[in-house]
Design an enzyme around this catalytic site. Structure first.
Site: not given
Length: 223
Positions: A100, A143
Site C-alpha cells: 500500500d 493505491e
C-alpha cells in the site's frame, strides 16, 4: 478461324481437343486466369484470420489488465489465487504480498488526481522492474498492489519485498515544474502453509499490512 484460337480456349473443347490437360496452351491459360484469384483469396483469408487473432488477443488483454497501470487487475489476481488451491504442487511454495502506498490520499488532495494517477502508473512500473520473471503483480484496488511470489523461501521473499520498498522510497515523482514528491510504501506478507487456502493467506497478508501501517509505515511485516 483457321490457324487461330478462339477467345478463352480453356472453355472451347472443339478448338483444342480432348483431353485438355495435355494441351500446353490450355494449361497455361488456366493457370493465368485461375492462379491470381486463388492467391488473392488466400491473402484475403490470411489477413482476416490475422486480424481476428489480434482482436482476440486485444480483448483478452483488455479484460485482464488494469485500465490505468497496465498491470493485472483484481479479477485476474483472484482467479490465480483460486487456481493455486487446485494445484497441490504450489500449496506450500508461494507468498502473497500486499503493498500500500503510504499517505496516498495526501498526494491526490495536494496535487490532484492527475498527478496521483501518474504516481500509480510509475509505481507499478517500478515494482514490475524489481520483481522476478515468474512473479505476478497486479493492482488490487486504489493505491494497493498485490504481488504473488512463487517457489521461494522466506529470505528470498523478504529480499524481493525489501527491494521493492527501497525502489519506491528512493524514487521521485514530478508533481509540477520543479516539484518532486516522495512516496513510500507498507508491505504485509503471508506465506503459504499446508492446509491453508489462498484466500485465508490473503487475509493474513492484509492483517500484516495493517500492522505495518500501524507501526509507522514504510516497512515490511510478516504474518
Amino acid at each position: 478461324m483457321t490457324g487461330e484460337y478462339q477467345y478463352a480456349p480453356m472453355f472451347n473443347l472443339s478448338t483444342i481437343g480432348y483431353p485438355n490437360f495435355k494441351n500446353l496452351f490450355w494449361l497455361a491459360s488456366t493457370l493465368y486466369f485461375s492462379v491470381p484469384p486463388f492467391l488473392i483469396g488466400i491473402f484475403i483469408l490470411s489477413t482476416i484470420l490475422n486480424q481476428w487473432r489480434k482482436r482476440e488477443i486485444f480483448i483478452t488483454e483488455l479484460s485482464q489488465k488494469d485500465d490505468l497501470t497496465g498491470i493485472y487487475n483484481r479479477r485476474v489476481l483472484t482467479q490465480h489465487l483460486l487456481k493455486l488451491d487446485q494445484d497441490p504442487q504450489t500449496v506450500s511454495s508461494y507468498a502473497i504480498l500486499l503493498l500500500d502506498l503510504d499517505h496516498f490520499k495526501r498526494v491526490n488532495d495536494t496535487y490532484g488526481h492527475i498527478v496521483g494517477d501518474q504516481v500509480l502508473i510509475q509505481s507499478a512500473q517500478i515494482l514490475k522492474q524489481n520483481l522476478r520473471t515468474d512473479d505476478m503483480l497486479g493492482r488490487y484496488g486504489g493505491e494497493e498492489f498485490l504481488i504473488i511470489i512463487h517457489n521461494s523461501h522466506f529470505y528470498e521473499v523478504y529480499r524481493v519485498a525489501e527491494r521493492c520498498r527501497q525502489a519506491l522510497e528512493t524514487s521521485r515523482y514530478l508533481a509540477g515544474v520543479g516539484i518532486e514528491i516522495q512516496v513510500t510504501c507498507s508491505i504485509g506478507i503471508a506465506c503459504s502453509e499446508s492446509g491453508q487456502n489462498a484466500l485465508s493467506i490473503l487475509n493474513e497478508a492484509d492483517l500484516a499490512l495493517y500492522q505495518a501501517k500501524s507501526k509507522g509505515r514504510n516497512q515490511i511485516t510478516f504474518a
